[in-house]
Design a protein around this motif. Structure first.
Motif, PDB file in Angstrom:
ATOM      1  N   ASP A  21      45.959  55.165  15.957  1.00  0.00           N
ATOM      2  CA  ASP A  21      45.757  54.348  15.759  1.00  0.00           C
ATOM      3  C   ASP A  21      45.540  52.549  16.929  1.00  0.00           C
ATOM      4  O   ASP A  21      45.180  51.739  16.855  1.00  0.00           O
ATOM      5  CB  ASP A  21      46.398  53.306  14.406  1.00  0.00           C
ATOM      6  N   HIS A  22      46.467  53.344  18.014  1.00  0.00           N
ATOM      7  CA  HIS A  22      47.095  51.960  18.513  1.00  0.00           C
ATOM      8  C   HIS A  22      45.985  52.493  19.791  1.00  0.00           C
ATOM      9  O   HIS A  22      46.128  51.417  20.162  1.00  0.00           O
ATOM     10  CB  HIS A  22      48.294  51.963  18.995  1.00  0.00           C
ATOM     11  N   PHE A  23      45.743  53.416  20.243  1.00  0.00           N
ATOM     12  CA  PHE A  23      45.031  53.504  20.787  1.00  0.00           C
ATOM     13  C   PHE A  23      43.583  52.938  20.519  1.00  0.00           C
ATOM     14  O   PHE A  23      43.089  53.052  21.451  1.00  0.00           O
ATOM     15  CB  PHE A  23      44.345  55.450  21.374  1.00  0.00           C
ATOM     16  N   GLU A  24      42.635  53.050  19.412  1.00  0.00           N
ATOM     17  CA  GLU A  24      41.658  53.019  18.654  1.00  0.00           C
ATOM     18  C   GLU A  24      41.844  51.021  18.674  1.00  0.00           C
ATOM     19  O   GLU A  24      40.777  50.705  18.479  1.00  0.00           O
ATOM     20  CB  GLU A  24      41.641  53.760  17.758  1.00  0.00           C
ATOM     21  N   ASN A  25      42.862  50.711  18.113  1.00  0.00           N
ATOM     22  CA  ASN A  25      42.698  49.898  17.602  1.00  0.00           C
ATOM     23  C   ASN A  25      43.551  48.140  18.473  1.00  0.00           C
ATOM     24  O   ASN A  25      43.356  47.216  18.134  1.00  0.00           O
ATOM     25  CB  ASN A  25      43.093  49.026  15.770  1.00  0.00           C
ATOM     26  N   THR A  26      44.219  48.751  19.279  1.00  0.00           N
ATOM     27  CA  THR A  26      45.639  47.996  20.415  1.00  0.00           C
ATOM     28  C   THR A  26      44.202  47.261  20.957  1.00  0.00           C
ATOM     29  O   THR A  26      44.600  48.671  22.639  1.00  0.00           O
ATOM     30  CB  THR A  26      46.624  48.178  20.255  1.00  0.00           C
ATOM     31  N   LYS A  27      44.284  46.288  21.503  1.00  0.00           N
ATOM     32  CA  LYS A  27      43.503  45.824  22.768  1.00  0.00           C
ATOM     33  C   LYS A  27      44.284  46.121  23.900  1.00  0.00           C
ATOM     34  O   LYS A  27      45.705  45.440  24.063  1.00  0.00           O
ATOM     35  CB  LYS A  27      42.562  43.928  22.283  1.00  0.00           C
ATOM     36  N   GLY A  28      44.138  46.713  25.054  1.00  0.00           N
ATOM     37  CA  GLY A  28      44.661  46.877  26.041  1.00  0.00           C
ATOM     38  C   GLY A  28      45.291  47.953  26.545  1.00  0.00           C
ATOM     39  O   GLY A  28      46.860  48.085  27.006  1.00  0.00           O
ATOM     40  N   PHE A  29      45.677  48.111  25.204  1.00  0.00           N
ATOM     41  CA  PHE A  29      46.887  49.257  25.386  1.00  0.00           C
ATOM     42  C   PHE A  29      46.028  51.094  25.843  1.00  0.00           C
ATOM     43  O   PHE A  29      45.429  51.361  25.485  1.00  0.00           O
ATOM     44  CB  PHE A  29      47.673  49.918  23.896  1.00  0.00           C
ATOM     45  N   HIS A  30      46.676  51.052  27.118  1.00  0.00           N
ATOM     46  CA  HIS A  30      46.494  52.608  27.296  1.00  0.00           C
ATOM     47  C   HIS A  30      47.176  53.295  27.782  1.00  0.00           C
ATOM     48  O   HIS A  30      48.496  53.032  27.927  1.00  0.00           O
ATOM     49  CB  HIS A  30      45.378  52.743  28.486  1.00  0.00           C
ATOM     50  N   MET A  31      47.743  54.840  28.511  1.00  0.00           N
ATOM     51  CA  MET A  31      48.264  55.521  28.915  1.00  0.00           C
ATOM     52  C   MET A  31      48.273  56.625  30.048  1.00  0.00           C
ATOM     53  O   MET A  31      47.896  57.375  30.160  1.00  0.00           O
ATOM     54  CB  MET A  31      49.402  56.670  27.923  1.00  0.00           C
ATOM     55  N   ARG A  32      47.452  55.569  30.724  1.00  0.00           N
ATOM     56  CA  ARG A  32      46.851  55.826  31.501  1.00  0.00           C
ATOM     57  C   ARG A  32      47.524  56.333  32.791  1.00  0.00           C
ATOM     58  O   ARG A  32      47.510  56.917  33.814  1.00  0.00           O
ATOM     59  CB  ARG A  32      45.383  55.079  32.731  1.00  0.00           C
ATOM     60  N   ASN A  33      49.078  55.502  32.707  1.00  0.00           N
ATOM     61  CA  ASN A  33      49.480  56.057  34.474  1.00  0.00           C
ATOM     62  C   ASN A  33      50.555  57.752  33.688  1.00  0.00           C
ATOM     63  O   ASN A  33      51.514  57.744  34.192  1.00  0.00           O
ATOM     64  CB  ASN A  33      50.940  55.590  34.717  1.00  0.00           C
ATOM     65  N   LEU A  34      50.459  58.096  31.987  1.00  0.00           N
ATOM     66  CA  LEU A  34      51.545  58.896  31.685  1.00  0.00           C
ATOM     67  C   LEU A  34      51.456  60.131  32.715  1.00  0.00           C
ATOM     68  O   LEU A  34      50.550  60.703  32.985  1.00  0.00           O
ATOM     69  CB  LEU A  34      50.537  59.365  30.423  1.00  0.00           C
ATOM     70  N   LYS A  35      52.677  60.609  33.336  1.00  0.00           N
ATOM     71  CA  LYS A  35      53.109  61.924  33.485  1.00  0.00           C
ATOM     72  C   LYS A  35      53.895  62.601  32.994  1.00  0.00           C
ATOM     73  O   LYS A  35      53.612  64.190  33.318  1.00  0.00           O
ATOM     74  CB  LYS A  35      54.635  61.081  34.737  1.00  0.00           C
ATOM     75  N   TYR A  36      54.425  62.336  30.978  1.00  0.00           N
ATOM     76  CA  TYR A  36      54.824  64.136  30.431  1.00  0.00           C
ATOM     77  C   TYR A  36      54.671  64.077  29.560  1.00  0.00           C
ATOM     78  O   TYR A  36      54.236  62.560  28.484  1.00  0.00           O
ATOM     79  CB  TYR A  36      55.806  63.981  30.382  1.00  0.00           C
ATOM     80  N   LEU A  37      53.406  64.983  28.753  1.00  0.00           N
ATOM     81  CA  LEU A  37      53.442  64.784  27.361  1.00  0.00           C
ATOM     82  C   LEU A  37      54.129  66.100  26.882  1.00  0.00           C
ATOM     83  O   LEU A  37      54.587  67.138  27.262  1.00  0.00           O
ATOM     84  CB  LEU A  37      52.097  65.169  27.379  1.00  0.00           C
ATOM     85  N   VAL A  38      54.712  65.572  25.481  1.00  0.00           N
ATOM     86  CA  VAL A  38      55.904  66.341  24.811  1.00  0.00           C
ATOM     87  C   VAL A  38      55.082  66.743  23.796  1.00  0.00           C
ATOM     88  O   VAL A  38      55.048  65.441  23.383  1.00  0.00           O
ATOM     89  CB  VAL A  38      57.289  66.073  24.542  1.00  0.00           C
ATOM     90  N   MET A  39      55.129  67.860  22.571  1.00  0.00           N
ATOM     91  CA  MET A  39      54.934  67.965  21.117  1.00  0.00           C
ATOM     92  C   MET A  39      55.792  68.686  21.104  1.00  0.00           C
ATOM     93  O   MET A  39      55.840  70.491  21.365  1.00  0.00           O
ATOM     94  CB  MET A  39      53.076  69.199  21.498  1.00  0.00           C
ATOM     95  N   ASP A  40      56.102  68.155  20.131  1.00  0.00           N
ATOM     96  CA  ASP A  40      57.511  68.864  19.680  1.00  0.00           C
ATOM     97  C   ASP A  40      57.233  69.104  18.217  1.00  0.00           C
ATOM     98  O   ASP A  40      56.366  68.456  17.753  1.00  0.00           O
ATOM     99  CB  ASP A  40      58.881  67.957  19.799  1.00  0.00           C
ATOM    100  N   GLU A  41      58.251  70.358  17.591  1.00  0.00           N
ATOM    101  CA  GLU A  41      57.448  71.590  16.475  1.00  0.00           C
ATOM    102  C   GLU A  41      56.131  71.155  16.247  1.00  0.00           C
ATOM    103  O   GLU A  41      55.554  70.594  15.027  1.00  0.00           O
ATOM    104  CB  GLU A  41      58.112  70.265  15.274  1.00  0.00           C
ATOM    105  N   ALA A  42      55.427  71.394  17.341  1.00  0.00           N
ATOM    106  CA  ALA A  42      54.038  71.416  17.613  1.00  0.00           C
ATOM    107  C   ALA A  42      53.324  72.490  16.977  1.00  0.00           C
ATOM    108  O   ALA A  42      52.329  72.423  16.049  1.00  0.00           O
ATOM    109  CB  ALA A  42      53.517  72.698  18.685  1.00  0.00           C
ATOM    110  N   ASP A  43      53.821  73.799  15.597  1.00  0.00           N
ATOM    111  CA  ASP A  43      53.620  74.589  15.093  1.00  0.00           C
ATOM    112  C   ASP A  43      53.598  74.105  13.232  1.00  0.00           C
ATOM    113  O   ASP A  43      52.660  73.712  12.412  1.00  0.00           O
ATOM    114  CB  ASP A  43      54.411  75.914  14.902  1.00  0.00           C
ATOM    115  N   ARG A  44      54.641  73.164  12.990  1.00  0.00           N
ATOM    116  CA  ARG A  44      54.586  72.257  11.842  1.00  0.00           C
ATOM    117  C   ARG A  44      53.536  70.541  12.032  1.00  0.00           C
ATOM    118  O   ARG A  44      52.936  70.935  10.823  1.00  0.00           O
ATOM    119  CB  ARG A  44      55.704  71.170  11.427  1.00  0.00           C
ATOM    120  N   MET A  45      53.442  70.228  13.708  1.00  0.00           N
ATOM    121  CA  MET A  45      52.218  69.001  13.518  1.00  0.00           C
ATOM    122  C   MET A  45      51.119  69.788  13.539  1.00  0.00           C
ATOM    123  O   MET A  45      49.938  69.020  12.245  1.00  0.00           O
ATOM    124  CB  MET A  45      52.462  68.498  14.756  1.00  0.00           C
ATOM    125  N   LEU A  46      50.729  71.030  13.677  1.00  0.00           N
ATOM    126  CA  LEU A  46      48.877  71.371  13.212  1.00  0.00           C
ATOM    127  C   LEU A  46      48.818  72.064  11.485  1.00  0.00           C
ATOM    128  O   LEU A  46      48.109  71.599  11.061  1.00  0.00           O
ATOM    129  CB  LEU A  46      48.857  72.789  14.193  1.00  0.00           C
TER     130      LEU A  46
END
Length: 440
Positions: free
Chosen positions: A145-170
């Motif tokens: 929602d924030h990526f699509e609707n919050t003006k000026g918000f991005h995470m282009r400097n991101l160095k780490y992505l964590v997906m926790d409880e991935a099985d349940r998330m999917l």
């Protein structure tokens, strides 16, 4: 020398410092009461610190948050920058808990954490994101929602992505949101994927998001901790409420989580038990976020001794003082049983679980026993004692039914009032020109 032997036990000589963590973070671990690394921490932290992507399979309560938080915070020391890490998790409660652990571990480093979940005002969250926190912990739908609707918000400097409880998330159908997130964040990043089980969807996600990952599996069996005593109660379906009230009477003064299968049953059971004089509070997905947080905090602070919850509370929540877990509704997925009973007997403490089995649930019990390779003990109960409570329980059932009916009618009336105020009878409300925008 290996940190974990073939039996899965951590070498007693292993310390957080010996894994490569700086003394500031090792001290933060000690302040949280983490004396030695857990199995998953001992196995994954060295690989994470060396710059590898990691896919880790570990059961609930294994110390997974520390396993990904500590390497991220250490890396942040060398290169402090905003929106440094994004942690995705399936539930709001788990997101809040992960945020708390990041804050506790990173406070001495000056690390700033922001939690982004549904049920909270978007504008308030947008302001928090614009303050450029280092760590963002989020549920997938709300961060999209924030990526699509919050003006000026991005995470282009991101160095780490964590997906926790991935099985349940999917399994909760967040695949579309996860795909959108992967498209807008940098490909040049480190990725940690943590899951209790390796499903086909998790394998697909691994191929799409990780580069030459180190795979770590600290427990190949579905198992429960040794200090957990597991019981079942075989009872007639029509007297379930009566047996529950008797069980709580027998364990007065204990801290209890009661798991039910639906939001409506969580609400109904809370009303019923409160009417019988028990100190209970519900927690389920249909409650507003502020009430969910309030319920959790009241239970954590032991202001309320009984939490009645759906599986929204079955994974990840770390509440050390839980004495008993009651499966009022037996889970249809046997793996959910392990996550539910894992809410007690944590951090070396003893605990017990009681699963209520009716004439319709025998096969489900057998599946659970097959999965954990253990027979549950029969919880001793006295039918005559239970039936002494029948009259009071029946009255409480009537009260709960009336209360639920009144609440449903009030909800419907409120919906009608809102529709009238917004011109609900017009063509626009039926999908014509000027109709409501489709919810994302």
């Amino acid at each position: 020398m290996p940190t974990v032997d073939d039996e899965g036990a951590v070498d007693p000589n292993v310390t957080f410092e010996s894994l490569g963590l700086v003394s500031t973070l090792a001290d933060a671990c000690k302040q949280l009461g983490w004396k030695t690394p857990s199995k998953i921490q001992a196995e994954s932290i060295p690989s994470s610190l060396s710059g590898k992507d990691v896919i880790a399979l570990a059961e609930t309560g294994s110390g997974k948050t520390g396993a990904f938080a500590l390497p991220i915070l250490q890396s942040l020391l060398d290169n402090p920058s905003p929106h440094y890490a994004l942690v995705l998790t399936p539930t709001r409660e788990l997101a809040l808990q992960i945020g708390e652990q990041f804050e506790a571990l990173g406070s001495s480093l000056g690390a700033r954490t922001c939690v982004i979940v549904g049920g909270v005002d978007m504008m308030t969250q947008a302001i928090a994101l614009m303050k450029k926190p280092h760590i963002v912990v989020a549920t997938p739908g709300r961060i999209v929602d924030h990526f699509e609707n919050t003006k000026g918000f991005h995470m282009r400097n991101l160095k780490y992505l964590v997906m926790d409880e991935a099985d349940r998330m999917l399994t909760q159908d967040f695949e579309v949101e996860v795909d959108k997130i992967l498209k807008v964040i940098p490909r040049d990043r480190r990725t940690f994927l943590f899951s209790a089980t390796m499903t086909d969807k998790v394998r697909k996600l691994q191929r799409a998001s990780l580069t030459n990952p180190v795979k770590i599996e600290v427990s190949k069996k579905y198992q429960t901790v040794e200090k957990l005593i597991q019981y079942y109660m075989f009872i007639p379906s029509k007297f379930k409420d009566c047996y529950l009230a008797w069980l709580l009477n027998e364990n007065q003064g204990q801290s209890v989580i009661i798991f039910v299968s639906t939001c409506a049953n969580a609400q109904r059971t809370a009303i019923l038990l409160n009417n019988l004089g028990f100190s209970t509070i519900p927690l389920h997905g249909q409650m507003p976020q502020t009430k969910r947080i309030g319920s959790l905090n009241k239970f954590k602070s032991q202001n309320k001794s009984i939490l009645i919850a759906t599986d929204v509370a079955s994974r990840g929540l770390d509440i050390p003082h839980v004495d008993i877990v009651v499966n009022f509704d037996i889970p249809t997925n046997s793996k959910d049983y392990i996550h539910r009973v894992g809410r007690t007997a944590r951090a070396g403490r003893a605990g017990k679980s009681v699963t209520m089995v009716t004439q319709y649930d025998v096969e489900l019990l057998q599946r659970i026993e097959k999965l954990i390779e253990k027979k549950l003990a029969n919880y001793p109960s006295e039918e005559e004692e239970v039936m002494l409570m029948l009259e009071r329980v029946t009255e409480a059932q009537r009260f709960a039914a009336m209360n639920m009916k009144d609440a449903e009618q009030a909800k419907k009336q409120g919906k009608r009032d809102r529709e009238e105020m917004s011109g609900g009878g017009s063509k626009s409300s039926r999908g014509g020109k000027g109709g409501f925008k489709k919810r994302k």
